[in-house]
Design an enzyme around this catalytic site. Structure first.
Site, PDB file in Angstrom:
ATOM      1  CB  SER A 137      -0.950   0.011   1.197  1.00  0.00           C
ATOM      2  OG  SER A 137      -2.006  -0.895   0.993  1.00  0.00           O
ATOM      3  CE  LYS A 140      -4.665   1.931  -0.330  1.00  0.00           C
ATOM      4  NZ  LYS A 140      -4.011   0.607  -0.203  1.00  0.00           N
ATOM      5  CB  SER A 194      -4.206   1.546   4.121  1.00  0.00           C
ATOM      6  OG  SER A 194      -3.388   1.062   3.081  1.00  0.00           O
TER       7      SER A 194
END
Length: 359
Positions: A137, A140, A194
């Site tokens: 993640s 992101k 997240s």
């Protein structure tokens, strides 16, 4: 009256006898006194002799102790000399040893570690940083950069659809299909908590859809110098999203320079009110942002099986911005513990510009 001559003679004899008797009596007394004095003197002499005989017996150990004193002094002198030599050796070793090698390898346990002073660009520590790896993640952050730089209206409302549901890792989400939030709120939740569905919705609603968004991600990576990185989707659920630790430092720097990303990644919690009237509290996945001892400029966590537990952030340490990259840790507590340990080492200046230093 006149006594006869015979009586005068007898009187004279008696007087002489009496004088002799008195003289003999006095002599006997004097003799007894002398004998008594002699006896007492002998007793004292005998007692003194006994004491004199006992004294050597008692003084014998003293004599032995006295004989050992020089040896004890010599031992102390040798001990002092050895201590002095040992102290000198330790001092010399301390001066000769690199400051950064004072800790053990097990102190920082993440498989991939990369620490860089952003003020001087000096790499303070690196381990297993030579190849691109899955970044989960952390992806992101790039998703957020593309959205912020696109200048798309943050007030636009985006709806979560079935296309945003994870069918690869089957990760959970608190955003049900049909949830409508502004682009700003989607960005907030994608960075702070997240949220995968929020991140995918951001990419899906980009002009040209997901293919155009992924192309924009890779173009932005090249623009900021991430030459050894690749992105295939906006959430990080794919293990094909890869980057080197040094590339991730560039991603962190670009993220920290954008106010919205700085604010959303360091926010502790955010409450979302849905149109149904229900409210849900979302929290930051990095617990360190709630710690007042930390001054974090940008932060992101990540996890998939292929990447392990990940944590990247820029923190202010000793009045200098320091980038910390931790990949493939075995647990959430490990990545947090490693970040704390690294911060302590930097604060004590036990990390220097020495790549591949043993921690």
């Amino acid at each position: 009256m006149h006594l006869p001559l015979q009586w005068k003679y007898r009187k004279s004899c008696l007087t002489s006898l009496l004088a002799v008797a008195l003289s003999l009596s006095a002599g006997i007394a004097v003799g007894q006194d002398k004998a008594s004095s002699t006896s007492q003197s002998q007793q004292k002499s005998g007692s003194g002799a006994k004491k004199s005989a006992e004294t050597p017996a008692k003084s014998a150990p003293k004599s032995s102790t006295t004989a050992k004193k020089p040896e004890a002094k010599n031992t102390k002198a040798k001990s002092a000399a050895n201590s002095s030599k040992q102290a000198a050796a330790k001092t010399a070793a301390a001066k000769a040893a690199p400051v950064a090698k004072v800790t053990s390898y097990g102190a920082v346990r993440s498989h991939v570690v990369y620490v860089q002073d952003l003020s001087s660009s000096a790499v303070l520590y690196s381990r297993n940083d030579d190849v691109p790896r899955p970044i989960a993640s952390i992806t992101k952050l790039m998703t957020a950069i593309v959205i912020v730089d696109s200048k798309l209206p943050l007030s636009d409302v985006i709806e979560v659809t079935q296309d945003d549901v994870d069918t690869v890792k089957h990760s959970r989400s608190r955003l049900a299909v049909g949830t409508k939030l502004t682009r700003a709120e989607m960005l907030h939740l994608a960075l702070m908590s997240s949220e995968n569905r929020a991140a995918n919705a951001l990419g899906r609603t980009y002009p040209g859809g997901l293919p155009a968004f992924v192309a924009a991600m890779n173009a932005k990576a090249q623009e900021i110098g991430m030459s050894r990185s690749q992105f295939v989707e906006p959430t990080g659920l794919s293990s094909d999203n890869v980057a080197t630790p040094s590339d991730l430092v560039k991603l962190l720097q670009a993220s920290a320079s954008r106010e919205a990303i700085h604010r959303y990644t360091t926010d502790q919690e955010h409450e979302v009110k849905f149109k149904s009237g229900r409210t849900t509290l979302f929290r930051n996945t990095n617990m360190l942002v709630a710690n007042r001892d930390w001054d974090i400029r940008v932060s992101k966590t990540g996890y998939i099986n292929e990447a392990g537990q990940c944590l990247v952030m820029v923190a202010r340490i000793n009045n200098r911005d320091t980038a910390i990259v931790l990949l493939n840790a075995e647990g959430k507590s490990t990545r947090i513990g490693d970040a704390i340990r690294i911060r302590q080492l930097v604060q004590r200046k036990e990390l220097a510009s020495a790549p591949d230093t043993v921690l």
